[in-house]
Design an enzyme around this catalytic site. Structure first.
Site, short mmCIF file in Angstrom:
data_model
loop_
_atom_site.label_atom_id
_atom_site.label_comp_id
_atom_site.label_asym_id
_atom_site.label_seq_id
_atom_site.Cartn_x
_atom_site.Cartn_y
_atom_site.Cartn_z
N THR B 23 0.86 -1.17 0.00
CA THR B 23 0.00 0.00 0.00
C THR B 23 0.90 1.23 0.00
OG1 THR B 23 -2.02 0.98 0.89
CG2 THR B 23 -0.44 0.18 2.52
N CYS B 29 -3.14 7.42 7.92
CA CYS B 29 -3.77 6.11 7.85
C CYS B 29 -2.81 5.08 8.44
CB CYS B 29 -4.09 5.74 6.42
SG CYS B 29 -5.19 6.89 5.58
N HIS B 46 -5.64 -0.96 4.76
CA HIS B 46 -5.25 0.45 4.80
C HIS B 46 -6.40 1.20 5.50
CE1 HIS B 46 -3.26 3.97 2.43
NE2 HIS B 46 -4.05 4.50 3.35
#
Lengths: 207, 161
Positions: B23, B29, B46
């Site tokens: 990711t 995040c 995520h």
């Protein structure tokens, strides 16, 4: 609960696009007088992106400069102006009138110049928004971060995440001579402010 | 041929050996990486927000720490993962802008990381290492061979946890 971004219709989109247009136009004028140079602007593109598309479309790992301001007053919002690192470099060189410096790192004074550029651009954007909507908008001081685009976008995207699964962004391209000095605006009203903003424009009723 | 599978923002995926999961551009995040060493099944989420219970717009379960971890666990078990042997690693949860503002949006990274740890601990999954906090973005890659989590940054080096 406020209006979800996914419920926006074509009319709302047109209004937001026009807001983006006027705001970015104001920003371009401010930039031109700051640089004392002619600045051309493309018609801004207003897009609604799904979170999962963001990294592909914007390039999540691309190094960018982001300037973020909190907006208070009648609405609570976050506004971010994101530039390519080359665009940021071009702008700083133009503004400071220095011989062309290269590279991805900025000195303290250059960072300060970048913040000021972001401040003026977002400020003129906000003042356009304020005069159209008759809302009082008070920006905070500018905050700067230079990092991966995805990481910076996540800051306003998280705020959007509370309302929907997509993010609204306005892509503007300013051109001075042959240097691109463009960037993207992200205006992110918080949950309740969305309604206030669209109501003040008469796009949605008070019901 | 091993494939590098992308996990988007507010997204989650599980994969089997020899594939890897990645990711890009984690900011505030948090990337939750789960590994089963016995079957080499991996999962990556995520996560954007700490809790699905604080908002009524919670249809995308991959967005919230609580629901995303539950779903990731289900998906991994579907692929044949052995729940007893799962371990987790966390990355992300940064504060990208150095503001004085202590509002929720600014501390969200910290709250995301706490929420992930809490949910994992409730499910009995041990967090064996993490690289969270700071003020920089991270791209992560999770390998099924040994559960290695590679963390790449701009200007803050790279790191394997």
């Amino acid at each position: 609960m406020g209006l979800s971004l996914n419920e926006l219709n074509n009319l709302h989109m047109d209004v937001l696009r026009e807001l983006g247009n006027i705001g970015a136009g104001n920003a371009a004028t401010a930039l031109a007088s700051m640089l004392n140079k002619r600045v051309d602007m493309d018609v801004p593109k207003v897009k609604i992106l799904e979170f999962s598309q963001i990294s592909d479309l914007i390039g999540a790992e691309k190094l960018v400069a982001g300037i973020l301001l909190d907006v208070g007053g009648d609405i609570k919002a976050t506004i971010m102006f994101l530039m390519d690192i080359e665009a940021a470099r071009n702008l700083v060189n133009l503004l400071m009138g220095l011989p062309v410096a290269e590279g991805d790192s900025f000195s303290e004074i250059e960072e300060s110049a970048l913040k000021e550029i972001g401040n003026i651009l977002t400020g003129s954007y906000l003042s356009a928004l304020s005069s159209i909507t008759n809302l009082t908008l008070i920006p905070s001081i500018p905050y700067l971060a230079i990092d991966m685009a995805g990481a910076l976008i996540s800051v306003p995207a998280i705020e959007f995440g509370k309302v929907g699964d997509s993010v609204l962004y306005i892509e503007t391209q300013f051109v001075e001579g042959c240097s691109k000095v463009g960037g993207d605006f992200f205006l992110v009203p918080n949950v309740d402010s969305y309604d206030i903003l669209l109501k003040s424009l008469g796009v949605i009723g008070n019901g | 041929m091993a494939e590098m599978i992308k996990v988007g923002m507010a997204d989650l995926k599980a994969a089997v050996y020899p594939n890897a999961l990645t990711t890009l551009g984690l900011g505030s995040c948090v990337g939750v990486a789960i590994f089963d060493k016995t079957t080499k099944i991996i999962g990556l989420a995520h996560v954007m927000l700490p809790s699905s219970k604080q908002t009524s717009n919670n249809t995308n379960i991959a967005k919230f720490a609580d629901t995303a971890i539950d779903k990731l666990l289900d998906d991994m078990i579907q692929l044949g993962a052995n729940r007893k042997y799962l371990t987790a690693k966390l990355a992300g949860g940064a504060q990208m802008f150095a503001t004085n503002n202590t509002s929720d949006i600014m501390r969200i990274g910290l709250r995301n990381a706490i929420a992930c740890r809490t949910r994992l601990s409730e499910l009995g999954i041990r967090v064996i290492s993490e690289d969270t906090g700071g003020n920089f973005g991270r791209t992560i890659e999770l390998y099924s061979e040994d559960g290695k989590l590679l963390i790449k940054t701009i200007g803050h080096g790279s790191n394997i946890i």
